[in-house]
Scaffold this motif. Structure first.
Motif, PDB file in Angstrom:
ATOM      1  N   TYR A  22       0.920  40.293   5.280  1.00 19.21           N
ATOM      2  CA  TYR A  22       1.031  41.714   4.687  1.00 19.21           C
ATOM      3  C   TYR A  22      -0.495  42.514   5.011  1.00 19.21           C
ATOM      4  O   TYR A  22      -0.399  43.511   4.504  1.00 19.21           O
ATOM      5  N   GLY A  23      -1.059  42.027   5.590  1.00 19.45           N
ATOM      6  CA  GLY A  23      -2.784  42.535   5.951  1.00 19.45           C
ATOM      7  C   GLY A  23      -3.624  42.467   4.846  1.00 19.45           C
ATOM      8  O   GLY A  23      -4.435  43.293   4.868  1.00 19.45           O
ATOM      9  N   VAL A  24      -3.458  41.356   3.906  1.00 17.84           N
ATOM     10  CA  VAL A  24      -4.352  41.342   2.924  1.00 17.84           C
ATOM     11  C   VAL A  24      -5.507  40.364   3.520  1.00 17.84           C
ATOM     12  O   VAL A  24      -5.004  38.867   3.553  1.00 17.84           O
ATOM     13  N   ASP A  44      -8.456  39.054  -2.916  1.00 23.85           N
ATOM     14  CA  ASP A  44      -7.141  39.485  -2.947  1.00 23.85           C
ATOM     15  C   ASP A  44      -6.156  38.739  -2.492  1.00 23.85           C
ATOM     16  O   ASP A  44      -4.850  38.566  -2.891  1.00 23.85           O
ATOM     17  N   ALA A  45      -6.516  37.967  -1.272  1.00 17.02           N
ATOM     18  CA  ALA A  45      -5.519  37.081  -0.766  1.00 17.02           C
ATOM     19  C   ALA A  45      -5.208  35.984  -1.582  1.00 17.02           C
ATOM     20  O   ALA A  45      -4.134  35.567  -1.633  1.00 17.02           O
ATOM     21  N   ALA A  46      -6.285  35.431  -2.188  1.00 15.42           N
ATOM     22  CA  ALA A  46      -5.775  34.242  -3.223  1.00 15.42           C
ATOM     23  C   ALA A  46      -4.912  34.629  -4.391  1.00 15.42           C
ATOM     24  O   ALA A  46      -4.005  34.076  -4.901  1.00 15.42           O
ATOM     25  N   ARG A  93       1.295  34.359  -6.048  1.00 17.71           N
ATOM     26  CA  ARG A  93       2.312  35.077  -6.754  1.00 17.71           C
ATOM     27  C   ARG A  93       3.573  35.428  -5.869  1.00 17.71           C
ATOM     28  O   ARG A  93       4.413  35.405  -6.331  1.00 17.71           O
ATOM     29  N   VAL A  94       3.426  35.347  -4.576  1.00 24.09           N
ATOM     30  CA  VAL A  94       4.512  35.429  -3.620  1.00 24.09           C
ATOM     31  C   VAL A  94       5.265  34.391  -3.898  1.00 24.09           C
ATOM     32  O   VAL A  94       4.961  33.337  -4.047  1.00 24.09           O
ATOM     33  N   MET A 120      -0.721  48.700  -1.657  1.00 18.14           N
ATOM     34  CA  MET A 120      -0.937  49.016  -3.097  1.00 18.14           C
ATOM     35  C   MET A 120      -2.094  47.877  -3.454  1.00 18.14           C
ATOM     36  O   MET A 120      -2.709  47.883  -4.638  1.00 18.14           O
ATOM     37  N   VAL A 121      -2.024  46.840  -2.662  1.00 21.01           N
ATOM     38  CA  VAL A 121      -3.306  45.931  -2.875  1.00 21.01           C
ATOM     39  C   VAL A 121      -4.461  45.892  -2.348  1.00 21.01           C
ATOM     40  O   VAL A 121      -5.564  46.133  -2.906  1.00 21.01           O
TER      41      VAL A 121
END
Length: 247
Positions: A152-154, A159-161, A166-167, A230-231
């Motif tokens: 998703y480009g994170v 942020d990635a952690a 949560r996904v 949004m992230v």
């Protein structure tokens, strides 16, 4: 017809994309609330904190009903309705029931299906085949397992952690089911936000982008952010959503 604008600040309803949940809007929702807006961030059945309800029978219509119920039970009126990615399918189906409660629709790198189309129709046969193979190999044949945040480009480690913790899995049926009538969704005024450069394969959202670019009812904006904007770019997303109130 769109909802008649009121003198009060309109509420926002933020609809997440596939394998996400209401949690992904945390920073955007907080910022909107600080400016005085009421914000709803529903999580669709079987995803996010509702992952314990994951079941092979969950289809697109379940998610459409989830969204319609939010409007009805929360008595949402004159809303700015925001869809991210797969959430565009849900919004398109729900608009047949809630268009009179919606001021504006915002598609954040989201699908815009026509009547009778499924996610697999709009993303094309090659990508659909990859999802099917993934579900068969890693999802017991009926769910699509979570993807890494990088999909998703994170890329920021923190942020990635957060995203990876949560996904959740996506019921395959939600991508296979055709959406119902979408005439009201297609005719409703709104804003399309294209995220550039997207981390997704180029063709995944090409159809939605072409449709929005050619639609006189939609304003078109390019945001220099990844698919999960949004992230990764919550301030920029918040600013655009606030501008969408009065488009």
């Amino acid at each position: 017809m769109p909802a008649a604008p009121t003198s009060e600040l309109p509420p926002f309803v933020l609809v997440h994309g596939g394998r996400h949940g209401g949690w992904c809007w945390k920073h955007v929702a907080s910022a909107l609330r600080r400016t005085g807006h009421t914000v709803h961030t529903p999580t669709l059945t079987g995803l996010g904190e509702r992952a314990h309800l994951l079941d092979r029978t969950i289809g697109l219509n379940h998610h459409v009903q989830d969204l319609v119920a939010v409007f009805e039970f929360e008595d949402v009126q004159d809303a700015v309705l925001v869809a991210h990615s797969y959430g565009g399918m849900v919004v398109a189906g729900a608009m047949e029931h809630i268009a009179h409660r919606v001021r504006r629709v915002v598609h954040l790198d989201a699908h815009l299906p026509r009547t009778g189309e499924s996610v697999f129709d709009v993303i094309g046969p090659d990508r659909a085949a990859k999802h099917l193979a993934n579900a068969e190999e890693n999802g017991e044949g009926w769910f699509i397992p979570p993807a890494d945040a990088s999909w998703y480009g994170v890329t920021d480690p923190d942020d990635a952690a957060w995203v990876n913790s949560r996904v959740t899995a996506q019921p395959l049926k939600t991508y296979q089911d055709p959406v119902g009538d979408t005439d009201r969704a297609s005719a409703h005024p709104g804003l399309f936000i294209e995220c550039v450069p997207s981390s997704l394969e180029p063709h995944v959202l090409d159809r939605a982008r072409r449709r929005h670019a050619d639609d006189p009812d939609f304003s078109y904006h390019v945001l220099h952010a990844t698919h999960d904007a949004m992230v990764t770019a919550p301030r920029a997303v918040t600013d655009l959503l606030r501008k969408a109130v009065d488009l």
